[in-house]
Design a protein around this motif. Sequence first.
Motif, PDB file in Angstrom:
ATOM      1  N   GLN A 178      12.984   8.684  -0.800  1.00  0.00           N
ATOM      2  CA  GLN A 178      12.939   8.321  -2.216  1.00  0.00           C
ATOM      3  C   GLN A 178      13.489   6.908  -2.445  1.00  0.00           C
ATOM      4  OE1 GLN A 178      14.488  11.039  -1.007  1.00  0.00           O
ATOM      5  NE2 GLN A 178      13.085  12.663  -1.605  1.00  0.00           N
ATOM      6  N   GLY A 215       8.641  -1.573  -3.027  1.00  0.00           N
ATOM      7  CA  GLY A 215       7.209  -1.803  -3.068  1.00  0.00           C
ATOM      8  C   GLY A 215       6.866  -3.146  -3.671  1.00  0.00           C
ATOM      9  N   GLY A 225      10.986   3.586  -2.653  1.00  0.00           N
ATOM     10  CA  GLY A 225      10.146   3.256  -3.795  1.00  0.00           C
ATOM     11  C   GLY A 225      10.474   1.914  -4.436  1.00  0.00           C
ATOM     12  N   LEU A 280       0.810  -1.214   0.000  1.00  0.00           N
ATOM     13  CA  LEU A 280       0.000   0.000   0.000  1.00  0.00           C
ATOM     14  C   LEU A 280       0.849   1.272   0.000  1.00  0.00           C
ATOM     15  CD1 LEU A 280      -2.694  -1.136   2.581  1.00  0.00           C
ATOM     16  CD2 LEU A 280      -2.844  -1.262   0.099  1.00  0.00           C
ATOM     17  N   ALA A 281       2.004   1.192  -0.631  1.00  0.00           N
ATOM     18  CA  ALA A 281       2.899   2.349  -0.661  1.00  0.00           C
ATOM     19  C   ALA A 281       2.246   3.534  -1.373  1.00  0.00           C
ATOM     20  CB  ALA A 281       4.210   1.977  -1.343  1.00  0.00           C
ATOM     21  N   ASP A 282       1.355   3.265  -2.323  1.00  0.00           N
ATOM     22  CA  ASP A 282       0.689   4.353  -3.035  1.00  0.00           C
ATOM     23  C   ASP A 282      -0.316   5.093  -2.153  1.00  0.00           C
ATOM     24  OD1 ASP A 282       2.108   3.727  -5.294  1.00  0.00           O
ATOM     25  OD2 ASP A 282       0.528   2.452  -6.127  1.00  0.00           O
ATOM     26  N   PHE A 283      -0.750   4.462  -1.064  1.00  0.00           N
ATOM     27  CA  PHE A 283      -1.746   5.066  -0.185  1.00  0.00           C
ATOM     28  C   PHE A 283      -1.139   5.688   1.067  1.00  0.00           C
ATOM     29  CE2 PHE A 283      -3.890   1.755  -2.576  1.00  0.00           C
ATOM     30  CZ  PHE A 283      -4.922   2.480  -3.135  1.00  0.00           C
ATOM     31  N   HIS A 284       0.143   5.477   1.247  1.00  0.00           N
ATOM     32  CA  HIS A 284       0.825   6.027   2.416  1.00  0.00           C
ATOM     33  C   HIS A 284       1.895   6.992   1.931  1.00  0.00           C
ATOM     34  CE1 HIS A 284       2.650   6.362   6.339  1.00  0.00           C
ATOM     35  NE2 HIS A 284       3.813   6.016   5.841  1.00  0.00           N
ATOM     36  N   HIS A 285       1.858   8.181   2.426  1.00  0.00           N
ATOM     37  CA  HIS A 285       2.815   9.195   2.020  1.00  0.00           C
ATOM     38  C   HIS A 285       3.669   9.572   3.228  1.00  0.00           C
ATOM     39  CE1 HIS A 285       0.659   9.460  -1.713  1.00  0.00           C
ATOM     40  NE2 HIS A 285      -0.457   9.602  -1.035  1.00  0.00           N
TER      41      HIS A 285
END
Length: 71
Positions: A64, A70, A67, A17-22
């Motif tokens: 960075q 993931g 990434g 869920l890396a796209d949903f956690h910033h």
Amino acid sequence: MHHGWSHLQAGRLKMLLADFHHPVSYEMALQYPHRALIAPRVRVTLEYLLEAFAAREESHVPLQALGRYGA
């Protein structure tokens, strides 16, 4: 993240869920009395902690770099 860094690098762990956690960068603050009032034991403890955190690779991982881990 600090505890999982070696597992991420070894491929035993993947980020989900890396796209949903910033994640945001954060800093650790050590609070102590004014330098003129600092006890020797506090000064020694601070010096130890600063040295210990500076020596750990996982304390310096740029966001960075996560990434590529993931799923």
